[in-house]
Design a protein around this motif. Structure first.
Motif, PDB file in Angstrom:
ATOM      1  N   SER A 111      88.392  40.357 -23.751  1.00  0.00           N
ATOM      2  CA  SER A 111      88.111  39.120 -22.988  1.00  0.00           C
ATOM      3  C   SER A 111      89.070  38.103 -23.482  1.00  0.00           C
ATOM      4  N   LEU A 145      91.155  37.719 -15.603  1.00  0.00           N
ATOM      5  CA  LEU A 145      90.145  38.277 -15.267  1.00  0.00           C
ATOM      6  C   LEU A 145      89.830  39.545 -14.626  1.00  0.00           C
ATOM      7  N   CYS A 148      88.724  41.053 -17.872  1.00  0.00           N
ATOM      8  CA  CYS A 148      87.389  41.337 -18.929  1.00  0.00           C
ATOM      9  C   CYS A 148      86.747  40.854 -17.506  1.00  0.00           C
ATOM     10  N   TYR A 149      87.086  41.395 -16.189  1.00  0.00           N
ATOM     11  CA  TYR A 149      86.187  42.509 -14.933  1.00  0.00           C
ATOM     12  C   TYR A 149      85.628  43.786 -15.676  1.00  0.00           C
ATOM     13  N   PRO A 159      78.201  40.896 -19.112  1.00  0.00           N
ATOM     14  CA  PRO A 159      78.844  39.613 -18.391  1.00  0.00           C
ATOM     15  C   PRO A 159      78.737  38.867 -19.793  1.00  0.00           C
ATOM     16  N   ALA A 160      77.578  38.583 -20.577  1.00  0.00           N
ATOM     17  CA  ALA A 160      77.083  37.872 -21.751  1.00  0.00           C
ATOM     18  C   ALA A 160      78.563  37.833 -22.290  1.00  0.00           C
ATOM     19  N   ILE A 162      81.450  39.207 -22.448  1.00  0.00           N
ATOM     20  CA  ILE A 162      82.550  38.834 -22.204  1.00  0.00           C
ATOM     21  C   ILE A 162      82.801  37.112 -21.560  1.00  0.00           C
ATOM     22  N   SER A 163      81.789  36.578 -21.559  1.00  0.00           N
ATOM     23  CA  SER A 163      81.855  35.011 -21.102  1.00  0.00           C
ATOM     24  C   SER A 163      81.987  34.514 -22.578  1.00  0.00           C
ATOM     25  N   ILE A 164      81.468  34.896 -23.050  1.00  0.00           N
ATOM     26  CA  ILE A 164      81.695  34.466 -24.628  1.00  0.00           C
ATOM     27  C   ILE A 164      82.932  35.105 -25.167  1.00  0.00           C
ATOM     28  N   GLY A 166      85.846  35.240 -23.742  1.00  0.00           N
ATOM     29  CA  GLY A 166      86.542  34.326 -22.850  1.00  0.00           C
ATOM     30  C   GLY A 166      86.191  32.939 -23.578  1.00  0.00           C
ATOM     31  N   LEU A 167      85.403  32.069 -24.103  1.00  0.00           N
ATOM     32  CA  LEU A 167      85.017  30.695 -24.400  1.00  0.00           C
ATOM     33  C   LEU A 167      85.391  30.688 -25.825  1.00  0.00           C
TER      34      LEU A 167
END
Length: 174
Positions: A111, A145, A148-149, A159-160, A162-164, A166-167
């Motif tokens: 991600s 995306l 990531c997905y 999901p957490a 991939i969110s972190i 990406g951030l």
């Protein structure tokens, strides 16, 4: 005219070098420091371990990660995935990916890389290209995306994670 081209080429080389340093530095920090410090098991390993090691893996996720480095964990994982009957039906490419990805899960390096390169190339495109050719660069965001997905679908990240991951582009660790 030639002098202007050389100046633009120098700028692009410096930008590319800087991006490589940030991307490489971010990947190294993520893989060798954050993941090994946080020690979050991959969802597929947690599932294969089952409750208290009662799953097909025959050990807890913690015991699996204590087996050594990534290379040491690949052979036992491959044996579990190839036993008869199979604990889970996977395509050969996904099975191979599970065997290859035996490191910790959090945060997602895929991600981080996908979002970083999509953002970087989109910024370069908006800076150096005309509007007529810029539309090509807008395909990078859906691609990132999709990368990531795909990670939670493959059971390699939450999901957490991939969110972190990406951030990290917004707040790079390097």
């Amino acid at each position: 005219m030639v002098l202007i081209r050389l100046e633009e080429e120098k700028k692009l080389n410096i930008i590319a070098l800087t991006a490589g340093i940030f991307a490489g530095g971010g990947a190294i920090v993520n893989e060798h420091f954050l993941k090994t410090y946080l020690k979050v098991a991959r969802p597929n390993i947690i599932w294969l371990a089952g409750e208290s090691g009662s799953g097909p893996l025959g050990m807890t996720a913690e015991q699996f990660y204590e087996m050594g480095d990534k290379e040491a964990r690949r052979s036992p994982l491959a044996s579990v995935l190839q036993q008869d009957p199979k604990p889970i039906l996977l395509t050969p490419s996904i099975e191979a990916h599970w065997v290859e990805e035996t490191g910790y899960s959090f945060p997602s390096g895929h991600s981080f890389s996908a979002i970083f390169f999509a953002t970087f190339l989109l910024m370069i495109g908006t800076t150096y290209l005309s509007i007529k050719r810029l539309w090509l660069f807008y395909f990078l965001l859906p691609w990132a995306l999709a990368v990531c997905y795909s990670r939670p679908i493959l059971r390699l990240h939450t999901p957490a994670g991939i969110s972190i991951g990406g951030l990290q582009v917004t707040f790079p660790p390097s």
